[in-house]
Structures are given as C-alpha cells and as structure tokens.
Design a protein around this motif. Structure first.
Motif, PDB file in Angstrom:
ATOM      1  N   THR A  15      -3.519   2.683  26.681  1.00 39.10           N
ATOM      2  CA  THR A  15      -3.816   4.113  26.765  1.00 39.10           C
ATOM      3  C   THR A  15      -5.118   4.363  27.586  1.00 39.10           C
ATOM      4  O   THR A  15      -5.814   3.119  27.660  1.00 39.10           O
ATOM      5  N   ASP A  16      -5.677   5.356  27.975  1.00 40.88           N
ATOM      6  CA  ASP A  16      -6.862   5.727  28.703  1.00 40.88           C
ATOM      7  C   ASP A  16      -7.966   5.198  27.824  1.00 40.88           C
ATOM      8  O   ASP A  16      -8.335   5.804  26.724  1.00 40.88           O
ATOM      9  N   PRO A  17      -8.688   4.070  28.314  1.00 41.82           N
ATOM     10  CA  PRO A  17      -9.613   3.525  27.333  1.00 41.82           C
ATOM     11  C   PRO A  17     -11.016   4.500  27.194  1.00 41.82           C
ATOM     12  O   PRO A  17     -11.933   4.221  26.219  1.00 41.82           O
ATOM     13  N   ARG A  18     -11.039   5.431  27.975  1.00 42.93           N
ATOM     14  CA  ARG A  18     -12.075   6.461  28.028  1.00 42.93           C
ATOM     15  C   ARG A  18     -11.896   7.225  26.799  1.00 42.93           C
ATOM     16  O   ARG A  18     -12.772   7.767  26.145  1.00 42.93           O
ATOM     17  N   GLY A  63      -8.160  -3.152  34.329  1.00 44.06           N
ATOM     18  CA  GLY A  63      -6.998  -2.998  34.312  1.00 44.06           C
ATOM     19  C   GLY A  63      -6.127  -1.796  33.619  1.00 44.06           C
ATOM     20  O   GLY A  63      -6.774  -0.979  33.525  1.00 44.06           O
ATOM     21  N   THR A  66     -11.088  -0.961  40.325  1.00 42.82           N
ATOM     22  CA  THR A  66     -11.348   0.562  39.995  1.00 42.82           C
ATOM     23  C   THR A  66     -12.321   0.294  38.788  1.00 42.82           C
ATOM     24  O   THR A  66     -13.033  -0.523  38.828  1.00 42.82           O
ATOM     25  N   ASP A  67     -12.684   1.405  38.010  1.00 43.83           N
ATOM     26  CA  ASP A  67     -13.942   1.359  37.056  1.00 43.83           C
ATOM     27  C   ASP A  67     -13.407   0.824  35.890  1.00 43.83           C
ATOM     28  O   ASP A  67     -14.413   0.800  34.828  1.00 43.83           O
ATOM     29  N   VAL A  68     -12.154   0.367  35.481  1.00 44.51           N
ATOM     30  CA  VAL A  68     -11.868  -0.348  34.133  1.00 44.51           C
ATOM     31  C   VAL A  68     -11.123  -1.354  34.581  1.00 44.51           C
ATOM     32  O   VAL A  68     -10.788  -1.723  36.119  1.00 44.51           O
ATOM     33  N   LYS A 111      -8.311  -2.372  47.516  1.00 46.33           N
ATOM     34  CA  LYS A 111      -8.631  -0.784  47.545  1.00 46.33           C
ATOM     35  C   LYS A 111      -9.683  -0.582  46.541  1.00 46.33           C
ATOM     36  O   LYS A 111      -9.640  -0.884  45.439  1.00 46.33           O
ATOM     37  N   ALA A 138      -1.240   8.482  33.541  1.00 45.05           N
ATOM     38  CA  ALA A 138      -1.958   7.523  33.550  1.00 45.05           C
ATOM     39  C   ALA A 138      -2.663   7.307  34.888  1.00 45.05           C
ATOM     40  O   ALA A 138      -2.263   6.480  35.709  1.00 45.05           O
ATOM     41  N   LYS A 139      -3.814   8.093  35.351  1.00 46.73           N
ATOM     42  CA  LYS A 139      -4.144   8.015  36.586  1.00 46.73           C
ATOM     43  C   LYS A 139      -4.795   6.865  37.185  1.00 46.73           C
ATOM     44  O   LYS A 139      -5.395   6.903  38.458  1.00 46.73           O
ATOM     45  N   VAL A 140      -4.584   5.781  36.384  1.00 47.48           N
ATOM     46  CA  VAL A 140      -5.358   4.608  36.906  1.00 47.48           C
ATOM     47  C   VAL A 140      -4.493   4.152  38.222  1.00 47.48           C
ATOM     48  O   VAL A 140      -5.243   3.432  39.127  1.00 47.48           O
ATOM     49  N   TYR A 168      -4.531  -0.043  30.620  1.00 51.71           N
ATOM     50  CA  TYR A 168      -4.615  -0.190  29.339  1.00 51.71           C
ATOM     51  C   TYR A 168      -3.546   0.173  28.556  1.00 51.71           C
ATOM     52  O   TYR A 168      -2.698   1.251  29.180  1.00 51.71           O
ATOM     53  N   GLY A 223     -11.694   2.575  44.782  1.00 55.65           N
ATOM     54  CA  GLY A 223     -11.897   3.816  44.423  1.00 55.65           C
ATOM     55  C   GLY A 223     -13.245   4.556  44.404  1.00 55.65           C
ATOM     56  O   GLY A 223     -14.232   3.879  44.599  1.00 55.65           O
ATOM     57  N   GLY A 224     -13.266   6.075  44.304  1.00 52.45           N
ATOM     58  CA  GLY A 224     -14.589   6.748  44.230  1.00 52.45           C
ATOM     59  C   GLY A 224     -15.878   6.087  43.600  1.00 52.45           C
ATOM     60  O   GLY A 224     -16.905   5.808  43.968  1.00 52.45           O
ATOM     61  N   THR A 225     -15.428   5.845  42.199  1.00 53.41           N
ATOM     62  CA  THR A 225     -16.423   5.310  41.471  1.00 53.41           C
ATOM     63  C   THR A 225     -17.047   3.982  41.928  1.00 53.41           C
ATOM     64  O   THR A 225     -18.321   3.565  41.868  1.00 53.41           O
TER      65      THR A 225
HETATM   66  N1  LIG Z   1      -3.640   3.397  30.948  1.00 53.91           N
HETATM   67  C1  LIG Z   1      -4.540   3.578  31.421  1.00 53.91           C
HETATM   68  N2  LIG Z   1      -5.263   2.523  31.696  1.00 53.91           N
HETATM   69  C2  LIG Z   1      -6.574   2.366  32.547  1.00 53.91           C
HETATM   70  N3  LIG Z   1      -7.028   3.442  32.933  1.00 53.91           N
HETATM   71  C3  LIG Z   1      -6.521   4.698  32.523  1.00 53.91           C
HETATM   72  C4  LIG Z   1      -5.485   4.508  31.844  1.00 53.91           C
HETATM   73  N4  LIG Z   1      -5.199   6.042  31.774  1.00 53.91           N
HETATM   74  C5  LIG Z   1      -6.011   6.620  32.389  1.00 53.91           C
HETATM   75  N5  LIG Z   1      -7.038   5.892  32.833  1.00 53.91           N
HETATM   76  C6  LIG Z   1      -8.087   6.397  33.674  1.00 53.91           C
HETATM   77  O1  LIG Z   1      -7.928   5.982  34.868  1.00 53.91           O
HETATM   78  C7  LIG Z   1      -9.317   5.732  35.668  1.00 53.91           C
HETATM   79  C8  LIG Z   1      -9.274   5.000  36.837  1.00 53.91           C
HETATM   80  O2  LIG Z   1      -8.825   6.056  37.701  1.00 53.91           O
HETATM   81  P1  LIG Z   1      -9.536   6.753  38.771  1.00 53.91           P
HETATM   82  O3  LIG Z   1     -10.552   7.592  38.242  1.00 53.91           O
HETATM   83  O4  LIG Z   1      -8.481   7.641  39.613  1.00 53.91           O
HETATM   84  O5  LIG Z   1     -10.235   5.487  39.625  1.00 53.91           O
HETATM   85  P2  LIG Z   1     -10.641   5.242  41.029  1.00 53.91           P
HETATM   86  O6  LIG Z   1     -11.859   6.337  41.492  1.00 53.91           O
HETATM   87  O7  LIG Z   1     -11.027   3.918  41.167  1.00 53.91           O
HETATM   88  O8  LIG Z   1      -9.257   5.693  41.979  1.00 53.91           O
HETATM   89  C9  LIG Z   1     -10.370   5.269  34.327  1.00 53.91           C
HETATM   90  O9  LIG Z   1     -11.301   5.158  34.561  1.00 53.91           O
HETATM   91  C10 LIG Z   1      -9.426   5.452  33.157  1.00 53.91           C
HETATM   92  O10 LIG Z   1     -10.366   6.613  32.474  1.00 53.91           O
END
Ligand SMILES: Nc1ncnc2c1ncn2[C@@H]1O[C@H](COP(=O)(O)OP(=O)(O)O)[C@@H](O)[C@H]1O
Ligand SMILES: N[C@@H](CC(=O)OP(=O)(O)O)C(=O)O
Length: 392
Positions: A181-184, A177, A173-175, A7, A208-210, A179, A9-11
C-alpha cells in the motif's frame, strides 16, 4: 547491448541537485554499455504551478490552451538534464514529443498515444547519444500540442519502450518499488519484488499512483517489461510480471482520494444523460428515493457546478479504499465489520473479481488503510508463513 527506457518523475528531477544526481545515474548506465532513452516529467510542483496560473485566468480554461501551457514544464527538465549529461562529456540530445514524433488522438488534456516514430530516436542512439524525451505530451493529427492526463510521462516511457522494443522500461520514482500500500500512508507497507500485471492494473485503477493506469494497460497489451525503481537508492525495485508468483492471496490496498460525494435532485437516467452531454465522467451513480448520489473527482467540481447548478448538494469529501488480490471476495463482510467497529462509515461498496472497494470519509482514510493493512496484509501473511522455530 541492451536498450533501456528510463523514466524519472517530478520528484526525481525536482531541483538542480536532483537533476545532477539523475545525470550521474544515467551516465553510469551509459558507461556500462547500454543505449538509453530517458523520459522526464516536469520538475516537482511545476505542472500544478502552471495549472494554478491558468485558473487565475479562467476556472475552466480552454482545453487546447491548457495543453500548450502544461506541456511547457517538461521542456525545461529535458533541456537541463541534457546539459548536465553534456557537461559530463556524454553526448545527449533533448527532444519534445513533436520532434520525436509522438502522435496522439485529439482529446486535449487526456490524449492517448496512437503512434511513436522511431527514426530520429534510433538515429541518435546509433550515434551514441543519450536521448532525453519530454514525457506527458504529444501531437494530434492537426498539429496541436496535446497532453496525456496527469502522471502521463509513464505512458510516454512505455510507448517509447514498446516502439523501440526496449529490453526494459524502468520507472524511477521517489519510492523503491511497488508496495502493498502507499508507504507514505502506512509505515508498515511491504515492498513487492514482483507484482502481476493484472493486479498492478487494478491497483493503478484504484489510486496507487506509483504507475499511471494507462501505462500499465499499454504495457500489458504490448508486452513491455516494466520495473519500478528508486531514483534515490540502488536496488532491484519491483518487476511487473506476466507470471503469477505471489504466494499470498492479498496483494495490496489502494486509496483513491480527491473525490467528492454529491447528491443531485435528478433521476439517475436524467443525470446520466446530462453528464454524458457535457462529457463529465463520474465514478459511481446510485439512485436514492428522491435523488441520485454520485462520486466524482474534486477536479471536476467546477464543471459539475456549471452543469448541475443548484440541483447539486455537496455531501462530503470521500476516498475509496480497495483491497486487491486473488480470491478476496470472501473478506467483504469481515472488512465491513472491522471498519464499523473502528467507527468508520462505509457509504457504498463495490466488488469485482480481484478487488473489494469501500467508499469512506476522506478524514478516515489514513486510519482505515492502516488498520485494514495490519489485519489483512501483515497479520494474514504471518499466518500464511509462520516463522520457522529455531532449533538449538
Ligand atoms: N502501492 C504503492 N506503492 C508505492 N508507492 C505508492 C503506492 N501507492 C501510492 N504510492 C505513491 O506513489 C508515489 C510515486 O508516484 P508519483 O508521486 O506520481 O511519482 P513520480 O513523481 O516519480 O511520478 C509514492 O511517493 C507513493 O506515495
Ligand atoms: N508533469 C505531469 C506528468 C507526470 O507524469 O508527472 P509525474 O511523473 O511527476 O507524476 C504531471 O504532473 O502530471
């Protein structure tokens, strides 16, 4: 031969260049001899753009028509990726959910998948096609288009992986794995090699929307092997596992933003009755002396105004900070003191076996997550695993 569901994602499909890069990655995996079903989200920003168009017509658009509109975004990205694969000489076909067929219940805007037909997918895979499926959408028993709630393409991928008994469901996705917490928000956040399903579920439920919450729950129930990877870089990513492998008690910290704290001049019972009558979900309801405080999603504010009118007062924008892990309840007082010393007011707090949650002002959440992460994740792990002394 393994069957993978991948899968993006959008980015990851946010521009033609990104779609070309996804096509290169999929082609590489295909040439290694794997069967692949690709699930795509709409190009970054597209679902919000469509939502914005709808809101120009009606602040609370008809739920059925909203699904017809929002599902359009994914139809664009799947066709573009299939074209990019065809251009590389790879047989690929795109399918919208109705063509697969992906059946759902009839809850517009937030439907749940009830069944995925495998016949057409299997036939295409057996003819050496890469199958590119639209995420986020389904079809209900009356032949209406439904959507699965924001972030719902993860759910599509997991449901297809389960139906096809795939070797792994890979969420690119754009990270790179999951983490701590949110690496952003926190540059110090640590990537987890593995995370237990139960902890991942709690992290997803706390913001944690990852990974989308429903997809984690579905993968847990149906034993779908799940991995989060970067679509930009190579690497092993994070495996969501059934084995307990974590050595430290604190797994991570999640932030749920986009919430509002409201004060309503109604008794708790009357308010709950009104909310269930109009089908509005809120995250917490606390009785006060002459009123009731609720925490709700900002997205539901227009509907809440419609229901509660002048009885409702907006106190402020809030976020929930949650610490997730094993045996963490003992940290509750320490965290409260720590937040208060930093001048951060805790409006409310809640605990469950593997999670402590604190309701704080939105403006403070970046500071709060950074200091809590440093104290309870980075420093704690240093204490748990002191560096070995070098011997010369
Ligand atoms: N614990 C976490 N580990 C990794 N990413 C996280 C975490 N918590 C929040 N995020 C956020 O989730 C984002 C990825 O999810 P999302 O934007 O929905 O991606 P996609 O567009 O690929 O579906 C990351 O850019 C990050 O900012
Ligand atoms: N396009 C949908 C579905 C989705 O899953 O998107 P993403 O994978 O970019 O979070 C949304 O924006 O909610």
């Amino acid at each position: 031969m393994t069957l993978l569901v991948q899968k993006f994602g959008g980015t990851s499909v946010g521009s033609i260049d990104r779609i070309e890069a996804v096509a290169d990655r999929v082609m590489k995996t295909y040439q290694q001899g794997h069967q692949i079903v690709v699930v795509l989200s709409a190009m970054a920003g597209e679902t919000n753009r469509l939502l914005g168009l709808a809101k120009q017509i009606d602040e609370i658009p008809t739920a059925r028509e909203l699904d017809v509109l929002l599902s359009a975004g994914e139809q664009v990205s799947i066709a573009l990726l299939a074209m990019a694969l065809n251009r590389r000489g790879i047989k690929a076909q795109s399918l919208i959910a109705d063509q697969v067929t992906i059946r759902t219940d009839n809850v517009f805007n937030n439907a749940s998948i009830t069944d995925v037909e495998t016949e057409r997918l299997t036939a295409l895979l057996e003819q050496d096609n890469v199958v590119v499926v639209a995420g986020f959408q389904g079809r209900d028993s009356d032949n209406n288009i439904t959507t699965l709630g924001r972030g719902g393409s993860d759910m599509t991928a997991v449901a297809i992986a389960s139906a096809l008994n795939a070797t792994e469901c890979q969420i690119f996705t754009d990270v790179d794995g999951v983490y701590s917490t949110d690496p952003r928000l926190v540059p110090d956040a640590k990537r987890l090699d593995v995370v237990h399903f139960e902890h991942m579920r709690t992290m997803a439920s706390k913001g944690a929307k990852v990974l989308q919450l429903q997809s984690v729950e579905y993968a847990l129930q149906h034993s779908v092997p799940l991995r989060v990877l970067s679509s930009f870089d190579d690497g092993e990513g994070t495996l969501v596992t059934f084995d307990i492998a974590s050595t430290s008690s604190i797994v991570g910290i999640a932030i749920l933003g986009n919430q509002v704290l409201l004060d309503v001049e109604l008794s708790k019972e009357e308010l709950q009755r009104q909310l269930s009558l109009f089908g509005v979900n809120v995250w917490s309801v606390t009785a006060k002396a002459d009123s009731t405080q609720i925490v709700a999603s900002n997205d539901d504010l227009a509907r809440l105004r419609l229901v509660l009118d002048e009885k409702m007062r907006h106190i402020g924008d809030v976020s929930t900070l949650s610490m997730i892990g094993n045996d963490i309840l003992e940290y509750s007082d320490e965290i409260r003191i720590f937040l208060s010393e930093a001048g951060i007011i805790v409006h409310n707090n809640q605990q469950q076996t593997d999670c402590l949650s604190f309701l704080i002002d939105k403006d403070n959440h970046k500071l709060a997550v950074n200091i809590i992460h440093k104290r309870f994740v980075v420093d704690q792990q240093r204490l748990d695993n002191p560096p070995l002394l070098a011997i010369y």
